[in-house]
Scaffold this motif. Structure first.
Motif, PDB file in Angstrom:
ATOM      1  N   ARG A 114       0.842  -1.196   0.000  1.00 12.66           N
ATOM      2  CA  ARG A 114       0.000   0.000   0.000  1.00 12.66           C
ATOM      3  C   ARG A 114       0.874   1.241   0.000  1.00 12.66           C
ATOM      4  NH1 ARG A 114      -3.826  -1.402   5.046  1.00 12.66           N
ATOM      5  NH2 ARG A 114      -2.131  -2.844   5.552  1.00 12.66           N
ATOM      6  N   ASP A 115       0.407   2.299  -0.675  1.00 18.59           N
ATOM      7  CA  ASP A 115       1.183   3.539  -0.715  1.00 18.59           C
ATOM      8  C   ASP A 115       0.568   4.630   0.157  1.00 18.59           C
ATOM      9  OD1 ASP A 115      -1.035   4.225  -2.173  1.00 18.59           O
ATOM     10  OD2 ASP A 115       0.038   4.619  -4.058  1.00 18.59           O
ATOM     11  N   THR A 116      -0.513   4.313   0.873  1.00 17.45           N
ATOM     12  CA  THR A 116      -1.125   5.275   1.789  1.00 17.45           C
ATOM     13  C   THR A 116      -1.626   4.542   3.035  1.00 17.45           C
ATOM     14  OG1 THR A 116      -3.302   5.042   0.752  1.00 17.45           O
ATOM     15  CG2 THR A 116      -1.905   6.853  -0.032  1.00 17.45           C
ATOM     16  N   LEU A 117      -1.727   5.286   4.108  1.00 19.36           N
ATOM     17  CA  LEU A 117      -2.434   4.849   5.299  1.00 19.36           C
ATOM     18  C   LEU A 117      -3.622   5.790   5.465  1.00 19.36           C
ATOM     19  CD1 LEU A 117      -2.804   3.340   8.036  1.00 19.36           C
ATOM     20  CD2 LEU A 117      -1.305   5.078   9.046  1.00 19.36           C
ATOM     21  N   PRO A 150      -8.477   9.107  16.331  1.00 14.95           N
ATOM     22  CA  PRO A 150      -8.282   8.522  14.995  1.00 14.95           C
ATOM     23  C   PRO A 150      -7.929   7.041  15.056  1.00 14.95           C
ATOM     24  CG  PRO A 150      -7.169  10.642  15.163  1.00 14.95           C
ATOM     25  CD  PRO A 150      -7.635  10.295  16.552  1.00 14.95           C
ATOM     26  N   LEU A 151      -8.555   6.275  14.167  1.00 13.11           N
ATOM     27  CA  LEU A 151      -8.298   4.844  14.047  1.00 13.11           C
ATOM     28  C   LEU A 151      -8.015   4.505  12.599  1.00 13.11           C
ATOM     29  CD1 LEU A 151     -11.188   3.343  16.235  1.00 13.11           C
ATOM     30  CD2 LEU A 151      -8.795   3.655  16.898  1.00 13.11           C
ATOM     31  N   PRO A 152      -7.207   3.462  12.351  1.00 11.91           N
ATOM     32  CA  PRO A 152      -6.980   3.044  10.960  1.00 11.91           C
ATOM     33  C   PRO A 152      -8.288   2.623  10.307  1.00 11.91           C
ATOM     34  CG  PRO A 152      -5.378   2.032  12.437  1.00 11.91           C
ATOM     35  CD  PRO A 152      -6.409   2.672  13.311  1.00 11.91           C
ATOM     36  N   ALA A 153      -8.514   3.090   9.095  1.00 12.83           N
ATOM     37  CA  ALA A 153      -9.679   2.650   8.334  1.00 12.83           C
ATOM     38  C   ALA A 153      -9.529   1.167   8.014  1.00 12.83           C
ATOM     39  CB  ALA A 153      -9.811   3.463   7.053  1.00 12.83           C
ATOM     40  N   LEU A 154     -10.644   0.463   8.043  1.00 19.34           N
ATOM     41  CA  LEU A 154     -10.608  -0.962   7.717  1.00 19.34           C
ATOM     42  C   LEU A 154     -10.233  -1.135   6.245  1.00 19.34           C
ATOM     43  CD1 LEU A 154     -11.185  -3.762   8.974  1.00 19.34           C
ATOM     44  CD2 LEU A 154     -13.469  -3.589   7.968  1.00 19.34           C
ATOM     45  N   TYR A 155      -9.295  -2.040   5.986  1.00 21.63           N
ATOM     46  CA  TYR A 155      -8.838  -2.308   4.618  1.00 21.63           C
ATOM     47  C   TYR A 155      -9.374  -3.667   4.196  1.00 21.63           C
ATOM     48  CZ  TYR A 155      -5.639  -2.437   0.601  1.00 21.63           C
ATOM     49  OH  TYR A 155      -5.103  -2.478  -0.670  1.00 21.63           O
ATOM     50  N   ARG A 205     -12.089   1.317   3.708  1.00 16.10           N
ATOM     51  CA  ARG A 205     -13.482   1.698   3.889  1.00 16.10           C
ATOM     52  C   ARG A 205     -13.553   3.183   4.244  1.00 16.10           C
ATOM     53  NH1 ARG A 205     -17.253  -2.146   3.996  1.00 16.10           N
ATOM     54  NH2 ARG A 205     -18.676  -0.496   4.667  1.00 16.10           N
ATOM     55  N   THR A 206     -14.444   3.908   3.575  1.00 18.74           N
ATOM     56  CA  THR A 206     -14.585   5.347   3.803  1.00 18.74           C
ATOM     57  C   THR A 206     -16.061   5.706   4.012  1.00 18.74           C
ATOM     58  OG1 THR A 206     -14.666   5.750   1.405  1.00 18.74           O
ATOM     59  CG2 THR A 206     -12.502   5.913   2.498  1.00 18.74           C
ATOM     60  N   ASP A 207     -16.752   4.952   4.862  1.00 15.80           N
ATOM     61  CA  ASP A 207     -18.171   5.186   5.103  1.00 15.80           C
ATOM     62  C   ASP A 207     -18.412   6.599   5.633  1.00 15.80           C
ATOM     63  OD1 ASP A 207     -19.126   2.225   4.872  1.00 15.80           O
ATOM     64  OD2 ASP A 207     -17.432   2.171   6.263  1.00 15.80           O
ATOM     65  N   GLU A 208     -19.535   7.189   5.218  1.00 17.31           N
ATOM     66  CA  GLU A 208     -19.919   8.498   5.729  1.00 17.31           C
ATOM     67  C   GLU A 208     -20.404   8.374   7.173  1.00 17.31           C
ATOM     68  OE1 GLU A 208     -22.837  10.250   3.231  1.00 17.31           O
ATOM     69  OE2 GLU A 208     -21.483  10.479   1.509  1.00 17.31           O
ATOM     70  N   TYR A 209     -20.364   9.493   7.887  1.00 21.11           N
ATOM     71  CA  TYR A 209     -20.895   9.545   9.252  1.00 21.11           C
ATOM     72  C   TYR A 209     -22.408   9.741   9.116  1.00 21.11           C
ATOM     73  CZ  TYR A 209     -20.545  10.417  14.309  1.00 21.11           C
ATOM     74  OH  TYR A 209     -20.648  10.319  15.682  1.00 21.11           O
ATOM     75  N   SER A 210     -23.127   8.651   8.961  1.00 23.45           N
ATOM     76  CA  SER A 210     -24.564   8.736   8.743  1.00 23.45           C
ATOM     77  C   SER A 210     -25.266   9.165  10.033  1.00 23.45           C
ATOM     78  CB  SER A 210     -25.115   7.388   8.280  1.00 23.45           C
ATOM     79  OG  SER A 210     -24.866   6.396   9.258  1.00 23.45           O
ATOM     80  N   PRO A 211     -26.384   9.913   9.921  1.00 27.61           N
ATOM     81  CA  PRO A 211     -27.089  10.394  11.112  1.00 27.61           C
ATOM     82  C   PRO A 211     -27.858   9.297  11.835  1.00 27.61           C
ATOM     83  CG  PRO A 211     -28.237  11.072   9.127  1.00 27.61           C
ATOM     84  CD  PRO A 211     -26.960  10.456   8.678  1.00 27.61           C
TER      85      PRO A 211
END
Length: 386
Positions: free
Chosen positions: A82-85, A195-200, A206-212
């Motif tokens: 991977r090239d990003t965290l 801050p926590l690592p996003a699930l890969y 994963r980049t889920d929105e902060y749904s209401p």
């Protein structure tokens, strides 16, 4: 007869002293320091080899903020480079009315009784060391409108099995809001904040929105260590078991936890008890409320241990917080709406405590995808509480 009474008195003195000592322990101030319970064998087995997240924070009530230095030791457990965290920085969703999860019509007035108030995670610096290399500052960027997706570029690539050491310096700014992340009347709720690592998965983060609606949080287990500095007169409740190592400095750890919840009180009453090997703590603004929450949490914990297996964490904490809906679960910790602690709502308090305690198993111990498959943890928690 006088001599008999004297003998009886001398014989009774040790019993009276023992009874007095027991009474003192029972009635001692609720905020008296306790020894940290030992982690279970199952927890020590589960924590082996997990990523480590170390948090050093200073609480600044006058500015409704926490100044944080966070250091993470992360190991790549996927098969590709991977090239990003990517990290999730959920508090930034509270910066504007357009992205806040509290701005639904039916929630807004309860969540913002004094009108909209902004919150944020203000990142000041991020650095990364790859393997045994030197730590270098990185030029991070947000990739979503709400700034909850933080991307850190990795110039050398992150190879399978390689370890990164990530250091973040930031400030959490809490909104004036009745929320899992917010301040109201001396209760500072700091939920889904660090801050926590996003699930890969499937080759992407994963980049889920902060749904209401619901809990859009998906994370893997890690070992947390905490050092929290508080001004005099404030008391913390946390996923990690915190004890004072010196005046104003609280330290502790949370092993094999998916997140770290925190609540700080200006004035609070507490109650405590044991259920099996677990120390159960309850925090509320009245002694009666704390005792009621303690009883409800203990009953639920005992029931679910009998049904589903031993609870692995040494401490389970239930906290009263200002909340526009029932409650919110974190590993080894639950936030429950303050209104449920009032006289006459004992049955409702027990139902909410049972539901949120069930989440200790369904999402906490048995992980699931609450963002896309909420029926799994919510369905099982509702079934369990019934």
């Amino acid at each position: 007869m006088k001599r008999f009474h004297r003998r009886w008195l001398w014989a009774a003195i040790p019993l009276l002293l023992a009874a007095a000592a027991a009474l003192f322990l029972l009635l001692r101030p609720q905020n008296a320091p306790l020894s940290a319970p030992a982690p279970s064998a199952a927890l020590l087995q589960a924590d082996d080899g997990l990523d480590v997240i170390d948090l050093q924070a200073e609480f600044l009530p006058e500015s409704r903020s926490l100044r944080v230095t966070q250091r993470m030791t992360l190991t790549s457990r996927v098969s590709e480079s991977r090239d990003t965290l990517v990290l999730r920085t959920w508090p930034n969703a509270y910066q504007s009315m357009e992205t806040s999860p509290l701005t639904l019509t039916e929630l807004y007035d309860a969540a913002y009784p004094d009108g909209f108030s902004a919150g944020a995670l203000v990142m000041e610096e991020a650095s990364v060391a790859q393997g045994d290399g030197v730590s270098e500052k990185v030029f991070y960027r947000y990739t979503d409108t709400a700034k909850t997706v933080l991307s850190l570029p990795l110039s050398q690539g992150w190879e399978p099995g390689e370890t990164l050491t990530v250091t973040l310096r930031y400030t959490l700014m809490l909104p004036k809001a009745a929320s899992r992340y917010g301040v109201m009347d001396g209760i500072y709720a700091v939920g889904n904040a660090f801050p926590l690592p996003a699930l890969y998965e499937n080759g992407a983060y994963r980049t889920d929105e902060y749904s209401p609606i619901g809990d859009p949080f998906v994370s893997e287990c890690a070992n947390f260590t905490v050092a929290l500095r508080l001004p005099e007169g404030f008391t913390p409740a946390c996923t990690a078991w915190l004890s004072q190592s010196e005046t104003g400095l609280w330290r502790g750890e949370a092993l094999a936890a998916r997140d770290l919840g925190l609540c700080v009180y200006r004035d609070v009453k507490t109650a405590q008890g044991k259920t099996g090997d677990t120390l159960v703590l309850a925090y509320a603004d009245t002694a009666a409320g704390a005792k009621g929450a303690l009883r409800a949490a203990q009953r639920a914990l005992a029931c679910f241990e009998a049904l589903y297996g031993d609870y692995p964490y040494p401490v389970y904490t239930v906290c009263a917080a200002y909340f526009p809906f029932g409650g919110m679960e974190y590993p080894a910790m639950t936030l429950i709406g303050r209104d449920y602690f009032t006289p006459g709502k004992e049955d409702s308090l027990e139902l909410v405590a049972a539901h949120e305690t069930a989440h200790q198993w369904w999402y906490g111990i048995v992980g699931s995808n609450a963002a896309e498959e909420a029926w799994q943890d919510e369905g099982l928690a509702e079934y369990s509480s019934a």
